[in-house]
Design a protein around this motif. Sequence first.
Motif, mmCIF file in Angstrom:
data_model
loop_
_atom_site.group_PDB
_atom_site.id
_atom_site.type_symbol
_atom_site.label_atom_id
_atom_site.label_comp_id
_atom_site.label_asym_id
_atom_site.label_seq_id
_atom_site.Cartn_x
_atom_site.Cartn_y
_atom_site.Cartn_z
ATOM 1 N N UNK A 193 -9.950 7.353 9.489
ATOM 2 C CA UNK A 193 -10.372 7.099 8.106
ATOM 3 C C UNK A 193 -10.778 8.444 7.506
ATOM 4 N N UNK A 194 -9.996 8.914 6.522
ATOM 5 C CA UNK A 194 -10.238 10.209 5.893
ATOM 6 C C UNK A 194 -9.799 10.128 4.442
ATOM 7 N N UNK A 195 -10.714 9.715 3.546
ATOM 8 C CA UNK A 195 -10.340 9.568 2.131
ATOM 9 C C UNK A 195 -9.793 10.849 1.503
ATOM 10 N N UNK A 196 -10.306 12.005 1.935
ATOM 11 C CA UNK A 196 -9.855 13.250 1.326
ATOM 12 C C UNK A 196 -8.438 13.618 1.726
ATOM 13 N N UNK A 197 -7.894 13.050 2.817
ATOM 14 C CA UNK A 197 -6.542 13.362 3.250
ATOM 15 C C UNK A 197 -5.578 12.187 3.085
ATOM 16 N N UNK A 198 -6.134 11.002 2.745
ATOM 17 C CA UNK A 198 -5.276 9.814 2.654
ATOM 18 C C UNK A 198 -4.715 9.618 1.268
ATOM 19 N N UNK A 199 -5.213 10.359 0.265
ATOM 20 C CA UNK A 199 -4.668 10.304 -1.092
ATOM 21 C C UNK A 199 -4.715 8.887 -1.678
ATOM 22 N N UNK A 200 -5.803 8.152 -1.390
ATOM 23 C CA UNK A 200 -5.987 6.812 -1.943
ATOM 24 C C UNK A 200 -5.213 5.721 -1.256
ATOM 25 N N UNK A 201 -4.422 6.072 -0.244
ATOM 26 C CA UNK A 201 -3.643 5.055 0.472
ATOM 27 C C UNK A 201 -3.575 5.397 1.934
ATOM 28 N N UNK A 202 -2.347 5.632 2.421
ATOM 29 C CA UNK A 202 -2.131 5.987 3.821
ATOM 30 C C UNK A 202 -1.185 7.170 3.864
ATOM 31 N N UNK A 203 -1.521 8.150 4.715
ATOM 32 C CA UNK A 203 -0.682 9.336 4.917
ATOM 33 C C UNK A 203 -0.376 9.456 6.399
ATOM 34 N N UNK A 204 0.911 9.582 6.710
ATOM 35 C CA UNK A 204 1.341 9.809 8.091
ATOM 36 C C UNK A 204 1.706 11.283 8.195
ATOM 37 N N UNK A 205 0.880 12.019 8.911
ATOM 38 C CA UNK A 205 1.116 13.467 9.062
ATOM 39 C C UNK A 205 1.694 13.724 10.453
ATOM 40 N N UNK B 108 0.837 -1.198 0.000
ATOM 41 C CA UNK B 108 0.000 0.000 0.000
ATOM 42 C C UNK B 108 0.882 1.263 0.000
ATOM 43 N N UNK B 109 0.578 2.248 -0.847
ATOM 44 C CA UNK B 109 1.371 3.495 -0.833
ATOM 45 C C UNK B 109 1.239 4.226 0.497
ATOM 46 N N UNK B 110 2.377 4.628 1.072
ATOM 47 C CA UNK B 110 2.400 5.351 2.345
ATOM 48 C C UNK B 110 3.215 6.628 2.139
ATOM 49 N N UNK B 111 2.587 7.762 2.451
ATOM 50 C CA UNK B 111 3.283 9.057 2.382
ATOM 51 C C UNK B 111 3.543 9.541 3.802
ATOM 52 N N UNK B 112 4.783 9.934 4.074
ATOM 53 C CA UNK B 112 5.160 10.459 5.392
ATOM 54 C C UNK B 112 5.419 11.949 5.233
ATOM 55 N N UNK B 113 4.564 12.752 5.866
ATOM 56 C CA UNK B 113 4.644 14.214 5.720
ATOM 57 C C UNK B 113 5.169 14.821 7.017
ATOM 58 N N UNK B 114 6.201 15.684 6.854
ATOM 59 C CA UNK B 114 6.832 16.328 8.009
ATOM 60 C C UNK B 114 6.186 17.700 8.216
ATOM 61 N N UNK B 115 5.392 17.816 9.280
ATOM 62 C CA UNK B 115 4.794 19.104 9.658
ATOM 63 C C UNK B 115 5.329 19.583 10.988
ATOM 64 N N UNK B 116 6.381 18.945 11.521
ATOM 65 C CA UNK B 116 6.929 19.282 12.831
ATOM 66 C C UNK B 116 8.111 20.224 12.727
#
Length: 203
Positions: A184-196, A115-123
Amino acid sequence: MSKADYPYPEDEFDAISPDAPTGVHRAPRSAWSRWWPFLVVLLVVPVLAYGAVEYLSRTGDLPQSGGGTSQEQPEVPAEEDATGGEGDGTEAPEGEAEAPVPEATTPAPEPVLTTPVAVLNGARVSGLAGRVADELTAAGFTDVTPDNATTALPAESTVYVASEDLRPTADLVAATTGVPTVEVAPDRADGGIVVLLVTDPDA
């Protein structure tokens, strides 16, 4: 010697009585009188032998080839039918219902590591997204992308998942990265998984 060659005159001893036997020869015997003793032996002996064998076999005294006499083997009682419940100790007490057989449960879905996983750095911590992405890759995920966050930040670090079907995979991402919240947030998960990330999970 014939009577004509007899040199002496006849006397009273030479006179033959008509009632006296004229010689010692016996009358010839018939074939039946000669063979009937053998026929009796041939018929009677097998009958007697068969009767003796039958009697000994019934009384158990018939000799065996290995010595001794035959003896009846004790009968081994047949085992009770397992389904009958007699004597096997498995029959349920009267009036007591049998325990229900548990139904087979459906195995829990396994995480999908592709599954595609995006790791976003907001810290605003340098290299945080790359370090967390490396942790996910080491855990077996094959499609991990680190980047900086460009959207609104949540109050705490959160793992967003596109659908409930991906929940087992999102739970593994959260456990690996140390992020406790999964949403569960389809609008923020970009079709996969997003770690914010808004903080460093290891801090």
